[in-house]
Design an enzyme around this catalytic site. Structure first.
Site, PDB file in Angstrom:
ATOM      1  N   ARG A  87      97.946  63.204  14.842  1.00 57.37           N
ATOM      2  CA  ARG A  87      96.821  63.499  15.746  1.00 57.37           C
ATOM      3  C   ARG A  87      96.363  64.936  15.529  1.00 57.37           C
ATOM      4  O   ARG A  87      95.187  65.236  15.538  1.00 57.37           O
ATOM      5  CB  ARG A  87      97.216  63.276  17.214  1.00 57.37           C
ATOM      6  CG  ARG A  87      96.143  63.822  18.161  1.00 57.37           C
ATOM      7  CD  ARG A  87      96.246  63.400  19.621  1.00 57.37           C
ATOM      8  NE  ARG A  87      97.576  63.131  20.109  1.00 57.37           N
ATOM      9  CZ  ARG A  87      98.506  64.061  20.355  1.00 57.37           C
ATOM     10  NH1 ARG A  87      98.228  65.337  20.182  1.00 57.37           N
ATOM     11  NH2 ARG A  87      99.697  63.707  20.770  1.00 57.37           N
TER      12      ARG A  87
ATOM     13  N   LYS B 185      76.152  56.995  11.926  1.00 57.35           N
ATOM     14  CA  LYS B 185      74.796  56.812  11.412  1.00 57.35           C
ATOM     15  C   LYS B 185      74.711  57.258   9.942  1.00 57.35           C
ATOM     16  O   LYS B 185      75.376  56.679   9.119  1.00 57.35           O
ATOM     17  CB  LYS B 185      73.811  57.531  12.332  1.00 57.35           C
ATOM     18  CG  LYS B 185      74.110  57.354  13.842  1.00 57.35           C
ATOM     19  CD  LYS B 185      73.978  55.927  14.330  1.00 57.35           C
ATOM     20  CE  LYS B 185      74.577  55.686  15.703  1.00 57.35           C
ATOM     21  NZ  LYS B 185      74.177  56.609  16.761  1.00 57.35           N
TER      22      LYS B 185
ATOM     23  N   ASP C 292      72.515  68.208  18.199  1.00 57.85           N
ATOM     24  CA  ASP C 292      72.876  66.884  17.684  1.00 57.85           C
ATOM     25  C   ASP C 292      71.992  66.635  16.460  1.00 57.85           C
ATOM     26  O   ASP C 292      70.783  66.448  16.580  1.00 57.85           O
ATOM     27  CB  ASP C 292      72.636  65.842  18.791  1.00 57.85           C
ATOM     28  CG  ASP C 292      73.024  64.434  18.356  1.00 57.85           C
ATOM     29  OD1 ASP C 292      73.037  64.157  17.138  1.00 57.85           O
ATOM     30  OD2 ASP C 292      73.292  63.593  19.243  1.00 57.85           O
TER      31      ASP C 292
ATOM     32  N   TYR D 263      69.804  60.458  23.047  1.00 53.97           N
ATOM     33  CA  TYR D 263      70.560  59.209  22.929  1.00 53.97           C
ATOM     34  C   TYR D 263      71.065  58.812  24.321  1.00 53.97           C
ATOM     35  O   TYR D 263      71.567  59.661  25.081  1.00 53.97           O
ATOM     36  CB  TYR D 263      71.734  59.469  21.970  1.00 53.97           C
ATOM     37  CG  TYR D 263      72.628  58.277  21.786  1.00 53.97           C
ATOM     38  CD1 TYR D 263      72.208  57.183  21.038  1.00 53.97           C
ATOM     39  CD2 TYR D 263      73.889  58.234  22.361  1.00 53.97           C
ATOM     40  CE1 TYR D 263      73.026  56.084  20.873  1.00 53.97           C
ATOM     41  CE2 TYR D 263      74.723  57.139  22.192  1.00 53.97           C
ATOM     42  CZ  TYR D 263      74.275  56.068  21.452  1.00 53.97           C
ATOM     43  OH  TYR D 263      75.088  54.985  21.285  1.00 53.97           O
TER      44      TYR D 263
HETATM   45  C1  LIG Z   1      74.701  57.049  18.056  1.00 54.89           C
HETATM   46  C2  LIG Z   1      74.366  58.403  18.541  1.00 54.89           C
HETATM   47  C3  LIG Z   1      75.258  59.140  19.321  1.00 54.89           C
HETATM   48  C4  LIG Z   1      76.591  58.575  19.778  1.00 54.89           C
HETATM   49  O1  LIG Z   1      77.469  58.416  18.730  1.00 54.89           O
HETATM   50  P1  LIG Z   1      78.619  57.271  18.677  1.00 54.89           P
HETATM   51  O2  LIG Z   1      79.160  57.459  17.308  1.00 54.89           O
HETATM   52  O3  LIG Z   1      77.947  55.962  18.905  1.00 54.89           O
HETATM   53  O4  LIG Z   1      79.585  57.608  19.753  1.00 54.89           O
HETATM   54  C5  LIG Z   1      74.893  60.421  19.687  1.00 54.89           C
HETATM   55  N1  LIG Z   1      73.707  60.949  19.330  1.00 54.89           N
HETATM   56  C6  LIG Z   1      72.823  60.262  18.587  1.00 54.89           C
HETATM   57  C7  LIG Z   1      71.531  60.904  18.219  1.00 54.89           C
HETATM   58  C8  LIG Z   1      73.110  58.973  18.173  1.00 54.89           C
HETATM   59  O5  LIG Z   1      72.216  58.292  17.445  1.00 54.89           O
END
Ligand SMILES: *Cc1c(COP(=O)(O)O)cnc(C)c1O
Length: 407
Positions: free
Chosen positions: A51, A223, A198, A103
């Site tokens: 971990r 993504k 983000d 998101y």
């Molecule tokens: C999908 C997404 C998230 C969340 O991520 P997960 O991997 O699903 O927890 C956060 N920000 C954006 C812009 C996203 O597209």
């Protein structure tokens, strides 16, 4: 690879060296939970328990840090787990300024979990920097933004927001909080607000938030970084040593780390990130231009189009391209857009984004259904709004599919 290596070279080589025991060119998947110690407390390179540290994850974290141009990379079991690690830096009574078009899960974590821990949130349209300045309070400790945003593809001026963050800090003679050494790294109060970007929609290839003033860049690796719709993971990168110490402390102490196999898959994926992103951008640009001329489409939202309200900023902030995400409004609202989504054959009707295959979805019914209708309207999420995650297939086949679906 050296310090001056360019992006594509870093994608393929950063953080990875042939395995010292066998010469295997690929980083092994270290499927192990623990590491043998020579003497109590004497272990190799900091590897005592997986971990805390795993060699496959270490390679990935160095790779991601190099791609974002930062010093410290941290990988998580999901994008939201990475966000959770940041929010754990805050104390009850702290205030967060959040961009409005984020998101859904990002808003939910603040609204349904951290509000419960007395963290306050103000959502603002950050394309208006004056509104950001107005939202800042003496207790603001975190500014969180997403650009381009989801699903309206708003582009936010990262350097502009950083300048506003710098106007805020501890007022002279006023301590930001009490130091508590017993709390470890979290015992030191956060003096100035942290700016987190983000970068999921742009990917490190298209946008470098750290160079524009972000303290931390965050990804849902699910993504574009993963890129093949086969894993869920998250990451953060920072160049701030003190912040990295705090974040790494929570990464280990809260424990939301990815497994070795997922780290391996991400390392495989980042090797092609630059090439995939180039094709995502080319395909999306062609499709956006084609949709713009289509009689059944009311409006196309893509940062690469001259009609996009922040096109000039996008050109400056995302010099290599505008990404693979397009939103468009189908004339006539719900029914015609539903028909289009039922008729596509090559595009798959699904949530998520950023994979090599093209996806299409309906934000008002699918990804953003939990956003109250008034808030959806205010953001511009119309009933005819359709979001495309353009993949890297042959673009003429994608256009043919949309053409048949809209016929
Ligand atoms: C999908 C997404 C998230 C969340 O991520 P997960 O991997 O699903 O927890 C956060 N920000 C954006 C812009 C996203 O597209």
């Amino acid at each position: 690879m050296n310090e001056s290596s360019r992006f594509g070279t870093r994608c393929i080589h950063a953080g990875q060296a042939p395995d010292p025991t066998t010469g295997a060119i690929m980083t092994p998947v270290y499927m192990t939970s623990t590491f043998v110690q020579r003497s109590p407390g004497v272990f190799k390179d900091g590897y005592d328990y997986a971990r805390s540290k795993n060699p496959t994850r270490t390679a990935l974290e160095s790779n991601l840090a190099a791609l974002e141009g930062g010093k410290h990379g941290m990988a998580f079991s999901s994008g939201l787990a990475a966000m959770d690690c940041v929010l754990h830096q805050l104390r009850a009574g702290d205030h967060v300024v959040l961009s409005d078009d984020v998101y859904g899960g990002t808003f939910r974590q603040l609204d349904k979990i951290f509000r419960h821990h007395a963290i306050e949130v103000t959502r603002v349209d950050m394309t208006n920097l004056g509104a950001v300045r107005e939202a800042m309070r003496p207790t603001t400790r975190l500014v969180w933004l997403e650009t381009p945003s989801n699903p309206m593809l708003k582009v936010i001026d990262i350097a502009g927001v950083r300048a506003i963050v710098d106007e805020h800090g501890p007022k002279a003679g006023k301590a930001a909080g009490v130091r508590d050494a017993a709390l470890g790294p979290l015992g030191t109060p956060i003096e100035k607000p942290i700016l987190v970007v983000d970068n999921t929609f742009a990917s490190p290839y298209l946008q470098s938030p750290l160079s524009l003033g972000a303290h931390v860049v965050m990804h849902s690796c699910t993504k574009y970084i993963g890129g093949h719709s086969d894993l869920v993971a998250g990451a953060m990168v920072t160049s701030d040593d003190a912040l990295a110490e705090r974040l790494k402390f929570v990464q280990n102490a809260a424990g939301a780390v990815p497994g070795a196999m997922d780290c391996f898959l991400m390392l495989r994926s980042t090797k092609t990130l630059h090439v995939r992103m180039q094709r995502h951008c080319e395909n999306a640009m062609s499709i956006a231009r084609w949709l713009e001329k289509h009689a059944k489409i009311e409006k196309v939202i893509y940062p690469g189009l001259e009609s996009h309200p922040q096109h000039a900023l996008a050109k400056k902030q995302m010099p290599r391209g505008f990404g693979g995400m397009i939103s468009c409004v189908v004339k006539g609202g719900l029914e015609p857009s539903r028909k289009m989504l039922e008729r596509v054959a090559l595009f798959s009707l699904a949530e998520s984004l950023g994979g090599v295959e093209s996806l299409i979805e309906h934000p008002a019914i699918m990804t953003h259904a939990s956003v109250p209708i008034e808030a959806r309207k205010a953001l511009g999420i119309a009933d005819g709004l359709v979001r495309l995650s353009v993949g890297i297939e042959d673009v003429d086949d994608l256009i043919g599919d949309l053409d048949r679906a809209l016929a």
